[in-house]
Scaffold this motif. Structure first.
Motif, PDB file in Angstrom:
ATOM      1  N   ASP A 323       3.770  -1.211   3.844  1.00 32.19           N
ATOM      2  CA  ASP A 323       4.107  -2.209   2.825  1.00 32.19           C
ATOM      3  C   ASP A 323       3.115  -3.351   2.745  1.00 32.19           C
ATOM      4  O   ASP A 323       3.007  -3.998   1.696  1.00 32.19           O
ATOM      5  CB  ASP A 323       5.489  -2.812   3.116  1.00 32.19           C
ATOM      6  CG  ASP A 323       6.605  -1.795   3.054  1.00 32.19           C
ATOM      7  OD1 ASP A 323       6.560  -0.911   2.183  1.00 32.19           O
ATOM      8  OD2 ASP A 323       7.523  -1.887   3.894  1.00 32.19           O
ATOM      9  N   THR A 324       2.409  -3.632   3.827  1.00 34.66           N
ATOM     10  CA  THR A 324       1.673  -4.905   3.912  1.00 34.66           C
ATOM     11  C   THR A 324       0.157  -4.778   3.979  1.00 34.66           C
ATOM     12  O   THR A 324      -0.543  -5.768   3.735  1.00 34.66           O
ATOM     13  CB  THR A 324       2.121  -5.695   5.154  1.00 34.66           C
ATOM     14  OG1 THR A 324       1.730  -5.000   6.343  1.00 34.66           O
ATOM     15  CG2 THR A 324       3.633  -5.896   5.165  1.00 34.66           C
ATOM     16  N   LEU A 325      -0.385  -3.617   4.330  1.00 31.33           N
ATOM     17  CA  LEU A 325      -1.820  -3.532   4.616  1.00 31.33           C
ATOM     18  C   LEU A 325      -2.618  -3.152   3.371  1.00 31.33           C
ATOM     19  O   LEU A 325      -2.262  -2.221   2.642  1.00 31.33           O
ATOM     20  CB  LEU A 325      -2.071  -2.508   5.725  1.00 31.33           C
ATOM     21  CG  LEU A 325      -3.451  -2.551   6.399  1.00 31.33           C
ATOM     22  CD1 LEU A 325      -3.727  -3.906   7.030  1.00 31.33           C
ATOM     23  CD2 LEU A 325      -3.556  -1.444   7.459  1.00 31.33           C
ATOM     24  N   LEU A 326      -3.720  -3.875   3.142  1.00 29.48           N
ATOM     25  CA  LEU A 326      -4.640  -3.612   2.032  1.00 29.48           C
ATOM     26  C   LEU A 326      -5.987  -3.193   2.589  1.00 29.48           C
ATOM     27  O   LEU A 326      -6.517  -3.845   3.500  1.00 29.48           O
ATOM     28  CB  LEU A 326      -4.846  -4.874   1.188  1.00 29.48           C
ATOM     29  CG  LEU A 326      -3.633  -5.587   0.618  1.00 29.48           C
ATOM     30  CD1 LEU A 326      -4.072  -6.906  -0.020  1.00 29.48           C
ATOM     31  CD2 LEU A 326      -2.911  -4.715  -0.393  1.00 29.48           C
ATOM     32  N   TYR A 327      -6.562  -2.133   2.001  1.00 36.55           N
ATOM     33  CA  TYR A 327      -7.924  -1.784   2.411  1.00 36.55           C
ATOM     34  C   TYR A 327      -8.902  -2.816   1.858  1.00 36.55           C
ATOM     35  O   TYR A 327      -8.877  -3.163   0.673  1.00 36.55           O
ATOM     36  CB  TYR A 327      -8.332  -0.393   1.927  1.00 36.55           C
ATOM     37  CG  TYR A 327      -9.823  -0.203   2.088  1.00 36.55           C
ATOM     38  CD1 TYR A 327     -10.377  -0.072   3.362  1.00 36.55           C
ATOM     39  CD2 TYR A 327     -10.676  -0.263   0.987  1.00 36.55           C
ATOM     40  CE1 TYR A 327     -11.751   0.010   3.529  1.00 36.55           C
ATOM     41  CE2 TYR A 327     -12.053  -0.167   1.152  1.00 36.55           C
ATOM     42  CZ  TYR A 327     -12.581  -0.035   2.429  1.00 36.55           C
ATOM     43  OH  TYR A 327     -13.939   0.034   2.599  1.00 36.55           O
ATOM     44  N   CYS A 328      -9.789  -3.316   2.710  1.00 37.51           N
ATOM     45  CA  CYS A 328     -10.841  -4.263   2.332  1.00 37.51           C
ATOM     46  C   CYS A 328     -12.133  -3.842   3.013  1.00 37.51           C
ATOM     47  O   CYS A 328     -12.147  -3.595   4.222  1.00 37.51           O
ATOM     48  CB  CYS A 328     -10.483  -5.686   2.766  1.00 37.51           C
ATOM     49  SG  CYS A 328      -9.024  -6.381   1.987  1.00 37.51           S
ATOM     50  N   SER A 329     -13.220  -3.793   2.267  1.00 39.91           N
ATOM     51  CA  SER A 329     -14.506  -3.391   2.850  1.00 39.91           C
ATOM     52  C   SER A 329     -15.316  -4.579   3.352  1.00 39.91           C
ATOM     53  O   SER A 329     -16.111  -4.451   4.270  1.00 39.91           O
ATOM     54  CB  SER A 329     -15.343  -2.634   1.817  1.00 39.91           C
ATOM     55  OG  SER A 329     -15.841  -3.527   0.821  1.00 39.91           O
TER      56      SER A 329
END
Length: 376
Positions: A323-329
């Motif tokens: 629910d909470t984690l976003l992929y970021c490069s």
């Protein structure tokens, strides 16, 4: 560079899925944005320079923290050339959408709030004209003069109705923890425009902002980097115990670039303290971990490595990653986390949440356009 490939059992097809990157640092050159400033500030800059506070510490990589291979053929600054970003990252990795987070938040640490507001407007206009409007995959962030909520609200209203400006962004360095009621007008404007409030690490101990830690200033960049979770933790507790999510139940807050797994034991501590001491904050109706799951997102960059897969899986569950984690490069910074090898093997449904759906829901972006199939 290789794209993300998910093998389909029992077929010869490899499906290369697109994804959403929630942290791409386009270069917001002060020289480029100068033309967007009112003449009074252009004249002042010509006479006295920019008058903006800068970082106290070294960084990794080159040119203040960039990948060595991210310098465009023109020789410009990494992240400054859209065509090169397309060629090096957006196209080969099949990025469906990229959220631009800029490169300079120094105006958020100056005491001259009118100047900060003018620079914020200039950066936002520059981001729209020179980036977002030139590639429909890119979405912008609204930089605000957070030192003055009234001026910050004007900036949110100025750009908040633009469909391609998808969040409000601030540095984690702040005069007050972000749950403080001083900032509530900003959250009211965010809710009105349905915009997340994103806190990106930067500007701690700089300008009007207090020291990098509660114990004072640290000496070296590795120390500074290690203390980033401390600052984010203070903001997180402030949001919850000040009752922000009771007053603004739909507000979404993103904690960006401070890591993710530190959150797990911190939630355990906050839940325990809330249970024992909740008579002091009766407006906090739910466990802190419940507010976290419903109102907070965290970025995957930089994702802390675990000793083994079992512990990784446990930590992912403990932070409610589905629910909470976003992929970021974090492209094009030296500690860039490649979408192809940042994570160990994920269940397909979890991959979909982290790499696409959580961000799509947060930023109100469309479903993935299609699957690109390659027959081998």
């Amino acid at each position: 560079m290789e794209g993300i490939e998910v093998k389909q059992t029992g077929t010869k097809n490899k499906v290369k899925r697109s994804f959403i990157d929630s942290d791409i640092h386009n270069y917001t050159s002060l020289d480029e944005i100068k033309k967007y400033l009112p003449r009074v500030y252009r004249d002042q800059i010509d006479l006295w320079g920019w008058r903006l506070p800068g970082s106290l510490y070294l960084n990794g990589g080159i040119k203040g923290g960039q990948r060595a291979d991210s310098i465009p053929p023109s020789g410009g600054f990494p992240g400054s050339d859209l065509d090169f970003i397309r060629k090096q990252y957006l196209d080969p990795f099949n990025v469906e959408y990229g959220i631009l987070t800029g490169s300079d938040y120094s105006c958020q640490a100056t005491p001259d709030v009118d100047y900060a507001a003018a620079i914020s407007t200039a950066i936002n206009e520059y981001t729209l004209e020179q980036w977002v409007e030139k590639d429909n995959r890119l979405k912008g962030s609204i930089l605000i003069p957070k030192q003055d909520p009234e001026l910050a609200v004007k900036e949110i209203h100025r750009f908040g109705s633009h469909n391609d400006m998808v969040q409000v962004i601030v540095a984690s360095g702040a005069e007050k923890p972000y749950g403080n009621r001083f900032y509530h007008p900003i959250y009211e404007a965010c809710v009105e425009h349905n915009l997340p409030f994103t806190i990106h690490v930067l500007m701690e101990g700089v300008g009007v902002n207090p020291p990098t830690t509660g114990a004072g200033w640290v000496s070296y960049y590795p120390e500074y980097r290690a203390t980033r979770p401390q600052v984010m933790a203070a903001h997180l507790a402030s949001f919850i115990y000040e009752g922000v999510f009771e007053k603004f139940p739909t507000l979404q807050v993103v904690l960006q670039e401070a890591g993710a797994f530190w959150v797990a034991p911190y939630l355990w501590k906050m839940d325990e303290d809330w249970k024992a001491l909740r008579f002091q904050t009766p407006w906090v109706k739910k466990r802190p971990s419940e507010y976290f799951r419903s109102n907070i997102k965290v970025s995957s960059q930089p994702l802390e490595p675990t000793p083994n897969q079992e512990m990784f899986n446990q930590m992912m569950k403990a932070i409610y990653a589905e629910d909470t984690l976003l992929y970021c490069s974090d492209y094009p910074h030296w500690d860039f986390d490649s979408p192809s090898n940042t994570f160990p093997k994920l269940e397909d449904s979890l991959w979909e949440r982290i790499f696409y759906q959580n961000a799509a829901d947060l930023y109100k972006l469309p479903a993935r356009k299609d699957f690109k199939e390659e027959i081998h």
